[in-house]
Design a protein around this motif. Structure first.
Motif: not given
Length: 587
Positions: A131-145
């Protein structure tokens, strides 16, 4: 004791041992912390999340039941938490000169130094959107182990200063242990965000970290940023719980008494396609609808078609037994009316635009990031050296390294390989290589899939460059206890790769499998063998290139041409219900 998990905090922090006072049934589950507008996912120091944050990461806090002790032994696992990986011979190791068998985030330091454009290129190369940050987007933060998302948390913003993200609500979406059915995410957007985060870290050679995932209005996930945990590791929190669970799980699988161990079995579901004399595809669902010989779906212009045939043999304990089961199913398929007039083709992309897979199922062995990279190195790389030159066009949409899916039976499906159904020799080689990786998952020390040079050659389809790792792969396999029993199926493939031979995806697979009309009729029982039926069943033919391929192949439902592109190639659309199968997420 052997089977411990050690956390490396760099030369200044030294070693800490992860605790073990938790449930050992799940390696990565953990409790999502309560979050407010100022708290971080780890429940520690407040972090503001920059939407443009790069691979250098943020300061992280987590926890482990820790004590300073003497350092890891050869059967222990190492988690690199900040700082560079300690090299063999480092005085911190219990045994000088020791080479640890499994190091998680071993290349984190190298990844952190990648320029912004380079890590984005590597993600795109593996088939991921960025993603370049443009457009209508939902943003999620996902920690992975270790191959599992620990939590999925939606972010809102940018805030008033236009630069930072903020959390909304009071709690993260918790992901229970992945072996619990109740832990499956119901929201498809959260599933896609979690899966994309797991895929992104694997593609960068990482085992844990935090990923910002943007999901657009059409439900398509794209990676916005990747962050590495910092050097601080405090008691309690999401990361500490994950580390403790992983430590308990690792000790169980490394030192288990065998009382609950399942036998190691291998299964498969290879695909092939039926072609008419004019090169058009005959839809497989007109001929095969049984459980063992069925079809796979393709979405073409909003129409769900089933042009691809798929065999589903019962799992076996040896390459020979599984190949015999496949031959039985091929003989059954050949008995279906009308199939004798068609050409049966397999490989990576026997029809331009139509990708085929040779998925392998393993049970009775724990799924680890280490095992996936061994399968990439010892199965995917050698097969890529002998595949038809057109086969690499299957990548990266299909055939991405580390592509896996958990299965209800408790095992997993390795989905990276092309359809090795081109010949019995290729099939048995694929089975033997996968079994060797599973049996020697803790002993094989060399994994070229961890090195950028070989990964780039794989995705580019550069067989001559990729062959540069072949001799060392062969030497490492020959040193294992399992090789003697499996070598007769592996060495023909290695010989073909050294000779520069490739398989021919234009050929009818029934010829090498000795299936009617290329052999006498009559069923062969599982494990049975006809005199001379192995003749001509070799892996590849010398010096074949992609010239002279069938052109103008069209996806056809038996009545009219469907999905034909302007250049006459088959339009694949999307496989399996319209969504590309996400790697690394059972949810």
């Amino acid at each position: 004791m052997a089977g411990d998990v050690w956390i490396w905090l760099g030369d200044s922090g030294g070693w800490r041992k992860a605790g073990s006072s938790v449930d050992s049934t799940n390696p990565t589950g953990g409790r999502a912390e309560e979050l407010d507008g100022k708290a971080s996912l780890s429940g520690g120091r407040s972090e503001e999340l920059d939407g443009k944050a790069g691979l250098s990461g943020v300061r992280a806090s987590g926890g482990c039941n820790a004590a300073m002790v003497d350092g890891p032994g050869p059967d222990d696992a190492i988690v690199v938490w900040g700082g560079g990986r300690p090299q063999p011979g480092h005085p911190a190791y219990r045994e000088r000169g020791m080479h640890p068998g499994w190091v998680l985030n071993a290349h984190a330091g190298d990844v952190a130094r990648l320029p912004d454009g380079e890590w984005r290129r590597r993600l795109k190369r593996a088939g991921l959107s960025v993603s370049d940050g443009s457009g209508d987007q939902r943003v999620y933060r996902v920690p992975v182990f270790h191959l599992q998302a620990l939590a999925v948390r939606r972010l809102y913003g940018p805030a008033d200063d236009g630069a930072h993200w903020r959390y909304g609500g009071s709690a993260a979406t918790e992901l229970p242990p992945r072996d619990e059915e109740a832990g499956r995410l119901k929201d498809p957007l959260l599933r896609r965000a979690a899966a994309a985060a797991v895929e992104a870290l694997y593609a960068l050679g990482l085992d844990f970290g935090e990923v910002l995932v943007a999901v657009d209005g059409g439900g398509r996930a794209a990676i916005r940023s990747v962050e590495l945990p910092g050097k601080r590791l405090n008691a309690g929190g999401l990361w500490g719980t994950a580390l403790d669970r992983f430590a308990a799980w690792y000790r169980t699988v490394r030192l288990g008494d065998g009382s609950t161990e399942q036998p190691l079995l291998i299964g498969a579901d290879p695909e092939f396609v039926l072609l008419r004399a004019d090169g058009t595809i005959a839809s497989a669902d007109r001929y095969f609808r049984a459980a063992e010989a069925g079809t796979d779906a393709v979405l073409v212009r909003r129409r769900l078609l089933r042009p691809v045939a798929e065999l589903r043999p019962e799992p076996q304990d040896s390459p020979e037994a599984l190949a015999a089961e496949l031959r039985r199913l091929l003989r059954y398929a050949a008995s279906r009316p009308g199939t004798d007039r068609l050409r049966w083709a397999a490989g990576g992309m026997p029809v331009p635009g139509l990708a085929l897979g040779g998925h392998i199922h393993l049970s009775g062995v724990p799924l680890t990031g280490r095992l996936l990279r061994l399968l990439d190195s010892y199965a995917a790389f050698p097969l890529a050296m002998v595949e038809d030159p057109a086969g690499h066009k299957r990548r990266p949409r299909y055939g991405a390294l580390g592509d896996f899916r958990l299965q209800p039976h408790g095992g997993f499906e390795y989905r990276t390989l092309p359809s090795w159904l081109v010949s019995p020799a290729a099939a048995r080689a694929a089975f033997a290589l996968a079994l060797l990786c599973a049996r020697e998952a803790w002993t094989l020390a060399y994994a070229p899939a961890e090195e950028e040079r070989w990964v780039q050659a794989y995705y580019a389809g550069d067989r001559s460059e990729l062959a540069g790792c072949l001799d060392r792969l062969a030497a490492e396999m020959a040193k294992t206890d399992s090789y003697a029993a499996l070598s007769r199926w592996i060495e023909p493939l290695l010989d073909a790769a050294r000779s520069g031979k490739t398989w021919d995806e234009r050929a009818d697979i029934r010829a090498k499998w000795r299936i009617p009309p290329f052999a006498g009729s009559g069923a062969v029982p599982v494990g049975g063998k006809r005199n001379g039926e192995e003749r001509g069943s070799g892996i590849a033919s010398a010096g074949k290139d992609s010239g002279g391929r069938q052109s103008g192949s069209k996806l056809n439902d038996g009545k009219a041409s469907v999905g034909k592109l302007s250049d006459g190639k088959a339009s694949v659309g999307k496989r399996e219900g319209g969504e590309r199968p996400h790697r690394g997420s059972p949810r």
